[in-house]
Design an enzyme around this catalytic site. Structure first.
Site, PDB file in Angstrom:
ATOM      1  N   GLY A 259       0.825  -1.205   0.000  1.00 55.75           N
ATOM      2  CA  GLY A 259       0.000   0.000   0.000  1.00 55.75           C
ATOM      3  C   GLY A 259       0.858   1.254   0.000  1.00 55.75           C
TER       4      GLY A 259
ATOM      5  CD  GLU B  28       1.510   0.200  -8.071  1.00 59.40           C
ATOM      6  OE1 GLU B  28       1.519   0.907  -9.096  1.00 59.40           O
ATOM      7  OE2 GLU B  28       1.250  -1.019  -8.090  1.00 59.40           O
TER       8      GLU B  28
ATOM      9  CG  HIS C  29      -2.424  -4.886  -1.602  1.00 55.68           C
ATOM     10  ND1 HIS C  29      -1.140  -5.345  -1.518  1.00 55.68           N
ATOM     11  CD2 HIS C  29      -2.445  -4.026  -2.645  1.00 55.68           C
ATOM     12  CE1 HIS C  29      -0.393  -4.787  -2.474  1.00 55.68           C
ATOM     13  NE2 HIS C  29      -1.169  -3.975  -3.167  1.00 55.68           N
TER      14      HIS C  29
HETATM   15 ZN   LIG Z   1      -0.449  -2.802  -4.666  1.00 53.51          ZN
END
Ligand SMILES: [Zn+2]
Length: 220
Positions: A33, A80, A101
């Site tokens: 995350g 990300e 998640h």
């Molecule tokens: Zn992820």
């Protein structure tokens, strides 16, 4: 539940606070995350890659420009990064993005199935059903573009075979949406496990409350 401390007063503190609460509320495990927040002036504060949330400090956060170039910090930004920046570039009214998640939301992401907006507050805070994006590889610019396109009238979207993304004016608001979506996914999953028929909200209620979402998003 997450510990409650003093309220964050800066965007950096809000990013760190949301990251810790995300762990405390079970929306992520380990270093999975990530959280972003738009700083005054337009740069973006991101959580770092591979740093445990419970020991993360303000010094671990990374500041990048909207193209992803690191301008401050000694860590690598989250893998990300492109996902966060694609959403913030495309939607200037948004100030924060959270990726988790969360277990029940990810169950719907595996099924490539939207989480239905069958609870009133979901329509108010998310804008309607939580759509599921087409599968794109983790960490790719393609994933960012795909997700950003789904968030023009929604506060949350599912990443196929991966997890959940939420957005809002501040990290705290994006975190609230993540918790609300996860709880809704759990309730819908449970109701289906009971064998229940899940009834949609009346169309009129949906339309009115989606209007409230739009207003809140444009007038944070
Ligand atoms: Zn992820």
């Amino acid at each position: 539940m997450a510990e409650t401390g003093p309220s964050p007063t800066t965007t950096r503190e809000a990013v760190l606070d949301a990251a810790r609460k995300m762990l405390g509320s079970g929306l992520v495990e380990g270093t999975a995350g990530n959280v972003s927040g738009r700083l005054p002036g337009g740069l973006v504060c991101l959580t770092p890659s591979s740093v445990a949330y419970d020991t993360m400090t303000l010094d671990d956060l990374v500041v990048v420009d909207l193209d992803g170039t690191v301008v401050e910090g000694h860590r690598s930004p989250t893998t990300e990064r492109d996902l966060h920046l694609a959403v913030l570039r495309r939607h200037p009214e948004l100030g924060a993005v959270i990726h988790t998640h969360a277990v029940h939301a990810t169950m719907f992401a595996l099924a490539h199935e939207p989480i239905p907006a069958v609870i009133e507050e979901v329509v108010v805070y998310v804008g309607g059903d939580v759509p599921c994006c087409e599968y794109r590889g983790t960490g790719t610019a393609d994933l960012g573009a795909e997700v950003a396109a789904h968030l023009h009238d929604r506060g949350a979207a599912l990443l196929a075979n991966h997890g959940l993304v939420t957005c809002g004016a501040t990290p705290d608001k994006a975190l609230h949406i993540a918790a609300l979506v996860e709880r809704t996914a759990q309730i819908v999953w449970g109701a289906r496990a009971m064998g229940a028929t899940i009834h949609p909200l009346p169309e009129r209620v949906n339309a009115d409350m989606a209007g409230v979402y739009r207003y809140l998003r444009d007038n944070p």
